[in-house]
Design an enzyme around this catalytic site. Sequence first.
Site, PDB file in Angstrom:
ATOM      1  N   ASP A 170      38.753  34.909  46.293  1.00  0.00           N
ATOM      2  CA  ASP A 170      39.497  36.121  45.950  1.00  0.00           C
ATOM      3  C   ASP A 170      39.282  37.207  47.000  1.00  0.00           C
ATOM      4  O   ASP A 170      38.314  37.181  47.770  1.00  0.00           O
ATOM      5  CB  ASP A 170      39.099  36.626  44.562  1.00  0.00           C
ATOM      6  CG  ASP A 170      37.616  36.966  44.462  1.00  0.00           C
ATOM      7  OD1 ASP A 170      36.805  36.240  45.070  1.00  0.00           O
ATOM      8  OD2 ASP A 170      37.275  37.941  43.780  1.00  0.00           O
ATOM      9  N   GLU A 186      34.732  36.953  42.832  1.00  0.00           N
ATOM     10  CA  GLU A 186      33.523  37.612  43.304  1.00  0.00           C
ATOM     11  C   GLU A 186      33.729  39.118  43.399  1.00  0.00           C
ATOM     12  O   GLU A 186      32.838  39.899  43.112  1.00  0.00           O
ATOM     13  CB  GLU A 186      33.121  37.064  44.680  1.00  0.00           C
ATOM     14  CG  GLU A 186      31.760  37.535  45.185  1.00  0.00           C
ATOM     15  CD  GLU A 186      31.842  38.786  46.048  1.00  0.00           C
ATOM     16  OE1 GLU A 186      30.784  39.323  46.407  1.00  0.00           O
ATOM     17  OE2 GLU A 186      32.970  39.250  46.357  1.00  0.00           O
TER      18      GLU A 186
END
Length: 349
Positions: free
Chosen positions: A6, A70
């Site tokens: 991400d 994350e």
Amino acid sequence: VGSHLDVVPADPKGWDKNPFKLIREDNKLYGRGTTDCLGHIAVLVDFFISLAEKRVPLKTTIVAVFIANEENSGFKGIGIDQLVEEGYLDELKAGPMFWIDAADSQPCIGTAGMLQWKIKATGKLFHSGLPHKGVNAIELGIDATNYIQTKFFQDFPKHPKEIDYNFATQSTFKTTQIHCSPGALNQLPSDCIIQGDVRLSPFYDIHDVKKKLAEYVNEINDNISILENSAIRGPHSKYILYDRNENNELVVVFKGKIELEWVYEGENGIACNITSNGHHALKQATETILGHVKPYSIGGSLPLVRQLQESGFDLQISGYGLSSRYHADNEYVDLNDLKNATKIIAEVS
């Protein structure tokens, strides 16, 4: 070895290039995530493809772990924490885990813990021409925050181990935002919200910080007049208001108040094991490929991965983007750094 898929949002208005398209200019690769952390993902994917194509004989098993979340710690159960909780990574505890989510091509041996806080100061609205009849919530909030900050640095000073880990900064408590209740310029505001964060050395624990900050706030509310300082605020800025009752006795008619709230519950920092085989392998590989090695520590935090260390993994951290481009407009990574990253990972393997 692992990293995350991400990325943080990108506003095209701040970019000179399209952040959602990979653009190469000479050795620079532009685009959101090139440094954090899609460039690392590309390196690892290419590395595993090369291993398969060349059928390289390996002395040990190499496993890649890519997580979906994350950057936003508010979403639980889809990151490295869930993989650990469900036991998917248990077999990897026999060897080092290299987490590729730092920068500048050197081993990152320490990160800071992090907490986010909000302090609400409640005062009394009144005309600014009669300051002795009101309580200025802005001044109360600032003075309370200064009191807490002073106590914080007394209780959480620079830790001796930070020298061994080459930390750039010690633990900090700082204000980053301030808001007050709307009103006219000739009014003392009734409410003030001050927000900020704590960046904590990994040699301290966030639970101790929470306990201490709660104590500081209780000290203030038990005797809020300890914040009053006529040398700074003048003789009429008070946080307890008195008046005389029908018996001509001096009584408290208003008392300011401080409330503490945790915006983000926080997580502890990381101090990698600098005596482990994994750390020595990463240092040696870095020096072999780059010609020099200088492990460093940062005041930033890496969400979730502290749990790996607490679960028994020899966690080692590195990264091959640019710290100056993390979460920045016009994010880019140097292609030569990625090529060297592949060589370092291969050397470690």
